[in-house]
Design a protein around this motif. Structure first.
Motif, PDB file in Angstrom:
ATOM      1  N   LYS A 245      -0.005  -7.611   2.842  1.00  0.00           N
ATOM      2  CA  LYS A 245      -1.122  -8.464   2.419  1.00  0.00           C
ATOM      3  C   LYS A 245      -2.060  -8.754   3.579  1.00  0.00           C
ATOM      4  O   LYS A 245      -3.252  -8.999   3.403  1.00  0.00           O
ATOM      5  CB  LYS A 245      -0.588  -9.777   1.824  1.00  0.00           C
ATOM      6  N   GLY A 246      -1.521  -8.717   4.793  1.00  0.00           N
ATOM      7  CA  GLY A 246      -2.319  -8.996   5.996  1.00  0.00           C
ATOM      8  C   GLY A 246      -3.218  -7.828   6.393  1.00  0.00           C
ATOM      9  O   GLY A 246      -4.076  -7.974   7.269  1.00  0.00           O
ATOM     10  N   GLN A 247      -3.037  -6.662   5.772  1.00  0.00           N
ATOM     11  CA  GLN A 247      -3.854  -5.491   6.113  1.00  0.00           C
ATOM     12  C   GLN A 247      -5.233  -5.599   5.445  1.00  0.00           C
ATOM     13  O   GLN A 247      -5.386  -6.263   4.425  1.00  0.00           O
ATOM     14  CB  GLN A 247      -3.174  -4.209   5.607  1.00  0.00           C
ATOM     15  N   SER A 248      -6.199  -4.898   6.062  1.00  0.00           N
ATOM     16  CA  SER A 248      -7.524  -4.862   5.428  1.00  0.00           C
ATOM     17  C   SER A 248      -7.437  -3.982   4.187  1.00  0.00           C
ATOM     18  O   SER A 248      -6.473  -3.221   4.010  1.00  0.00           O
ATOM     19  CB  SER A 248      -8.548  -4.283   6.395  1.00  0.00           C
ATOM     20  N   LYS A 249      -8.486  -4.073   3.348  1.00  0.00           N
ATOM     21  CA  LYS A 249      -8.515  -3.274   2.116  1.00  0.00           C
ATOM     22  C   LYS A 249      -8.386  -1.783   2.446  1.00  0.00           C
ATOM     23  O   LYS A 249      -7.653  -1.041   1.790  1.00  0.00           O
ATOM     24  CB  LYS A 249      -9.847  -3.525   1.406  1.00  0.00           C
ATOM     25  N   LYS A 250      -9.105  -1.369   3.515  1.00  0.00           N
ATOM     26  CA  LYS A 250      -9.108   0.042   3.901  1.00  0.00           C
ATOM     27  C   LYS A 250      -7.704   0.472   4.384  1.00  0.00           C
ATOM     28  O   LYS A 250      -7.215   1.549   4.022  1.00  0.00           O
ATOM     29  CB  LYS A 250     -10.130   0.210   5.042  1.00  0.00           C
ATOM     30  N   LYS A 252      -4.866  -0.906   3.588  1.00  0.00           N
ATOM     31  CA  LYS A 252      -3.937  -0.878   2.436  1.00  0.00           C
ATOM     32  C   LYS A 252      -4.064   0.452   1.707  1.00  0.00           C
ATOM     33  O   LYS A 252      -3.068   1.092   1.371  1.00  0.00           O
ATOM     34  CB  LYS A 252      -4.289  -2.015   1.457  1.00  0.00           C
ATOM     35  N   LYS A 253      -5.318   0.837   1.433  1.00  0.00           N
ATOM     36  CA  LYS A 253      -5.574   2.100   0.703  1.00  0.00           C
ATOM     37  C   LYS A 253      -4.985   3.276   1.479  1.00  0.00           C
ATOM     38  O   LYS A 253      -4.359   4.167   0.898  1.00  0.00           O
ATOM     39  CB  LYS A 253      -7.091   2.299   0.547  1.00  0.00           C
ATOM     40  N   HIS A 254      -5.209   3.274   2.801  1.00  0.00           N
ATOM     41  CA  HIS A 254      -4.730   4.360   3.642  1.00  0.00           C
ATOM     42  C   HIS A 254      -3.201   4.450   3.569  1.00  0.00           C
ATOM     43  O   HIS A 254      -2.628   5.532   3.416  1.00  0.00           O
ATOM     44  CB  HIS A 254      -5.180   4.131   5.087  1.00  0.00           C
ATOM     45  N   PHE A 255      -2.544   3.287   3.649  1.00  0.00           N
ATOM     46  CA  PHE A 255      -1.075   3.225   3.596  1.00  0.00           C
ATOM     47  C   PHE A 255      -0.569   3.808   2.271  1.00  0.00           C
ATOM     48  O   PHE A 255       0.326   4.660   2.248  1.00  0.00           O
ATOM     49  CB  PHE A 255      -0.619   1.770   3.757  1.00  0.00           C
ATOM     50  N   GLN A 256      -1.193   3.336   1.170  1.00  0.00           N
ATOM     51  CA  GLN A 256      -0.725   3.791  -0.147  1.00  0.00           C
ATOM     52  C   GLN A 256      -0.964   5.290  -0.324  1.00  0.00           C
ATOM     53  O   GLN A 256      -0.110   6.013  -0.849  1.00  0.00           O
ATOM     54  CB  GLN A 256      -1.465   3.021  -1.259  1.00  0.00           C
ATOM     55  N   ARG A 257      -2.127   5.757   0.179  1.00  0.00           N
ATOM     56  CA  ARG A 257      -2.437   7.191   0.058  1.00  0.00           C
ATOM     57  C   ARG A 257      -1.421   8.029   0.840  1.00  0.00           C
ATOM     58  O   ARG A 257      -0.943   9.059   0.391  1.00  0.00           O
ATOM     59  CB  ARG A 257      -3.855   7.454   0.572  1.00  0.00           C
ATOM     60  N   GLN A 258      -1.081   7.528   2.016  1.00  0.00           N
ATOM     61  CA  GLN A 258      -0.116   8.219   2.869  1.00  0.00           C
ATOM     62  C   GLN A 258       1.254   8.332   2.187  1.00  0.00           C
ATOM     63  O   GLN A 258       1.890   9.387   2.179  1.00  0.00           O
ATOM     64  CB  GLN A 258       0.008   7.438   4.196  1.00  0.00           C
ATOM     65  N   MET A 259       1.657   7.207   1.569  1.00  0.00           N
ATOM     66  CA  MET A 259       2.959   7.177   0.888  1.00  0.00           C
ATOM     67  C   MET A 259       2.987   8.162  -0.282  1.00  0.00           C
ATOM     68  O   MET A 259       3.953   8.895  -0.483  1.00  0.00           O
ATOM     69  CB  MET A 259       3.243   5.757   0.351  1.00  0.00           C
ATOM     70  N   LYS A 260       1.905   8.154  -1.064  1.00  0.00           N
ATOM     71  CA  LYS A 260       1.832   9.065  -2.224  1.00  0.00           C
ATOM     72  C   LYS A 260       1.772  10.521  -1.747  1.00  0.00           C
ATOM     73  O   LYS A 260       2.340  11.407  -2.396  1.00  0.00           O
ATOM     74  CB  LYS A 260       0.587   8.755  -3.082  1.00  0.00           C
ATOM     75  N   ALA A 261       1.067  10.752  -0.620  1.00  0.00           N
ATOM     76  CA  ALA A 261       0.980  12.123  -0.083  1.00  0.00           C
ATOM     77  C   ALA A 261       2.384  12.612   0.296  1.00  0.00           C
ATOM     78  O   ALA A 261       2.743  13.766   0.045  1.00  0.00           O
ATOM     79  CB  ALA A 261       0.044  12.165   1.117  1.00  0.00           C
ATOM     80  N   ASN A 262       3.181  11.724   0.891  1.00  0.00           N
ATOM     81  CA  ASN A 262       4.573  12.090   1.228  1.00  0.00           C
ATOM     82  C   ASN A 262       5.336  12.492  -0.020  1.00  0.00           C
ATOM     83  O   ASN A 262       6.141  13.421  -0.007  1.00  0.00           O
ATOM     84  CB  ASN A 262       5.323  10.902   1.854  1.00  0.00           C
ATOM     85  N   GLN A 263       5.073  11.755  -1.121  1.00  0.00           N
ATOM     86  CA  GLN A 263       5.812  12.038  -2.363  1.00  0.00           C
ATOM     87  C   GLN A 263       5.362  13.367  -2.981  1.00  0.00           C
ATOM     88  O   GLN A 263       6.125  14.022  -3.664  1.00  0.00           O
ATOM     89  CB  GLN A 263       5.632  10.889  -3.363  1.00  0.00           C
ATOM     90  N   LYS A 264       4.112  13.741  -2.726  1.00  0.00           N
ATOM     91  CA  LYS A 264       3.643  15.041  -3.246  1.00  0.00           C
ATOM     92  C   LYS A 264       4.189  16.177  -2.395  1.00  0.00           C
ATOM     93  O   LYS A 264       4.458  17.267  -2.887  1.00  0.00           O
ATOM     94  CB  LYS A 264       2.114  15.079  -3.253  1.00  0.00           C
ATOM     95  N   ALA A 265       4.329  15.914  -1.090  1.00  0.00           N
ATOM     96  CA  ALA A 265       4.724  16.990  -0.170  1.00  0.00           C
ATOM     97  C   ALA A 265       6.240  17.140  -0.044  1.00  0.00           C
ATOM     98  O   ALA A 265       6.714  18.029   0.664  1.00  0.00           O
ATOM     99  CB  ALA A 265       4.124  16.706   1.209  1.00  0.00           C
ATOM    100  N   PHE A 266       6.993  16.275  -0.722  1.00  0.00           N
ATOM    101  CA  PHE A 266       8.456  16.296  -0.572  1.00  0.00           C
ATOM    102  C   PHE A 266       9.013  17.701  -0.812  1.00  0.00           C
ATOM    103  O   PHE A 266       8.638  18.374  -1.778  1.00  0.00           O
ATOM    104  CB  PHE A 266       9.070  15.306  -1.566  1.00  0.00           C
ATOM    105  N   ASP A 267       9.925  18.121   0.092  1.00  0.00           N
ATOM    106  CA  ASP A 267      10.486  19.474   0.003  1.00  0.00           C
ATOM    107  C   ASP A 267      11.966  19.362  -0.369  1.00  0.00           C
ATOM    108  O   ASP A 267      12.800  18.980   0.452  1.00  0.00           O
ATOM    109  CB  ASP A 267      10.311  20.156   1.374  1.00  0.00           C
ATOM    110  N   ILE A 268      12.273  19.706  -1.607  1.00  0.00           N
ATOM    111  CA  ILE A 268      13.642  19.528  -2.103  1.00  0.00           C
ATOM    112  C   ILE A 268      14.637  20.409  -1.336  1.00  0.00           C
ATOM    113  O   ILE A 268      15.774  20.003  -1.083  1.00  0.00           O
ATOM    114  CB  ILE A 268      13.708  19.770  -3.648  1.00  0.00           C
ATOM    115  N   ASP A 269      14.188  21.620  -0.941  1.00  0.00           N
ATOM    116  CA  ASP A 269      15.102  22.520  -0.221  1.00  0.00           C
ATOM    117  C   ASP A 269      15.443  21.957   1.164  1.00  0.00           C
ATOM    118  O   ASP A 269      16.581  22.043   1.631  1.00  0.00           O
ATOM    119  CB  ASP A 269      14.490  23.920  -0.087  1.00  0.00           C
TER     120      ASP A 269
END
Ligand SMILES: Nc1ncnc2c1ncn2[C@@H]1O[C@H](COP(=O)(O)OP(=O)(O)OP(=O)(O)O)[C@@H](O)[C@H]1O
Length: 361
Positions: A245-250, A252-269
């Motif tokens: 909550k203490g992060q700026s709007k920008k 926060k967005k960057h953090f969430q985008r980064q997290m979602k990017a990790n979930q897209k790039a996950f390598d099951i192998d």
């Protein structure tokens, strides 16, 4: 056998294909590669146990994977990899699951109770209690699709707690009711706890989690960030939300985008290889680690995706079916069409003997 747990989840992942439309899904079925379809890993390798008689809370920010996990444990959706073991003579009830929109509340009560293994006389005996706990008045005779989310939750909760399951999965059911209903639910859950039942409780309300849960698992963008005593995990989660909550709007967005990017790039192998290496480090003499891990990952999973063999077979059956229809419509025999394939689009001309039909000699 270790009887200390009722639910054991190991290396559970969940992958979704993010098709933009039904047309894209259909195209990908016929194409030789679906590598262009973006993937999203809602869960990236969750392992945890729920002990018999304990209430485990699941917390985490929106979209972190709590419902995905509770739905996998309930058997509502399949996992992509991993094992889910539910111990003993167990029945699970997930509050939100299985209500049919076209059926009335009363019909849903009977259906869900029958599915839970109750007989009609047993359901008749319970009916008044279920109806009175749900307290939704004449809506009981209306199709569930006309209910508000609060009403659905009341009905789902009431059925779930009255059919006496060994394991109760409660996903956000208490967040939609009013205070009186909330208190009734908390009392009922406490009764369940006293009877030694096992509960998985998903909630955004840390207050509810603190009141009801013995241990808490913090699910963080598809991973298990922490599991342990309620006080400790909730404290760490509060620190995280305060930091966020203490992060700026920008930021926060960057953090969430980064997290979602990790979930897209996950390598099951790569994840599977990591598990193999961890097990080899623990037991260097075990020669079968790779095969064991493969079995743990895929042994109890029914693939949601069609293999190339099955895909080919489906397409071939489709083509044969269409050809059979065309041959039938064309009026030619199979032999004619095989000799001259062009006949299939030229219907056979039936020449009428006008003399014969008119009877003129
Ligand atoms: N059918 C689906 N197709 C694609 N992505 C999905 C699907 N179902 C869930 N997801 C994604 O999986 C992630 C986890 O969703 P899930 O509903 O489990 O999160 P949650 O922690 O329960 O969220 P909330 O607290 O908001 O209920 C989300 O990013 C969601 O968008």
């Amino acid at each position: 056998m270790d009887n200390s747990y009722k639910i054991k989840v190991q290396h559970v992942t969940k992958e979704y294909d993010l098709y933009k439309s039904q047309a894209e899904k259909l195209r990908s079925f016929f194409s030789l590669s679906n590598s262009k379809v973006p993937h999203f890993w809602s869960l990236m390798g969750i392992s945890l146990e729920v002990k018999a008689g304990e209430t485990l809370g699941l917390i985490g920010v929106n979209g972190s994977g709590k419902s995905t996990l509770s739905n996998i444990i309930s058997g509502i959706i399949p996992q992509t990899t991993g094992t889910v073991e539910v111990r003993g003579d167990t029945s699970i009830i997930a509050i939100g699951a299985g209500l049919r929109g076209n059926l009335t509340g009363l019909e849903n009560i009977r259906l869900k109770a029958l599915m839970q293994g109750l007989t009609n006389p047993e359901i008749d005996a319970l009916m008044d209690d279920i109806v009175s706990f749900a307290d939704i008045g004449d809506f009981l005779y209306q199709p569930v699709k006309s209910y508000s989310s609060g009403m659905k939750s009341r009905l789902g909760f009431s059925i779930a707690v009255h059919v006496n399951p060994d394991i109760l999965i409660i996903d956000e059911a208490l967040s939609v009711g009013d205070d009186t209903f909330y208190q009734k639910c908390v009392d009922k859950i406490s009764e369940f706890k006293d009877e030694g039942k096992t509960i998985v409780f998903v909630s955004h309300s840390l207050k509810q989690i603190e009141i009801l849960c013995d241990r808490v698992a913090w699910i963080h963008y598809g991973t298990l960030k922490e599991i342990g005593a309620t006080e400790t995990v909730v404290k760490h989660y509060r620190e995280f939300t305060k930091w966020f909550k203490g992060q700026s709007k920008k930021e926060k967005k960057h953090f969430q985008r980064q997290m979602k990017a990790n979930q897209k790039a996950f390598d099951i192998d790569a994840y599977q290889q990591q598990v193999i290496e961890e097990r080899q480090a623990n037991d260097p003499n075990d020669q079968n680690v790779a095969a064991e891990v493969k079995k743990d990952f895929y042994g109890s999973v029914i693939s949601e995706k069609m293999s190339w063999g099955n895909r080919f077979l489906t397409i071939a059956v489709g083509i044969v079916f269409v050809l059979a229809c065309l041959i039938n419509v064309s009026g030619h025999s199979l032999g004619d069409v095989l000799q001259n394939p062009g006949n299939i689009v030229h219907p056979e001309t039936v020449l009428h003997d006008t003399n014969a039909t008119s009877g003129v000699k």
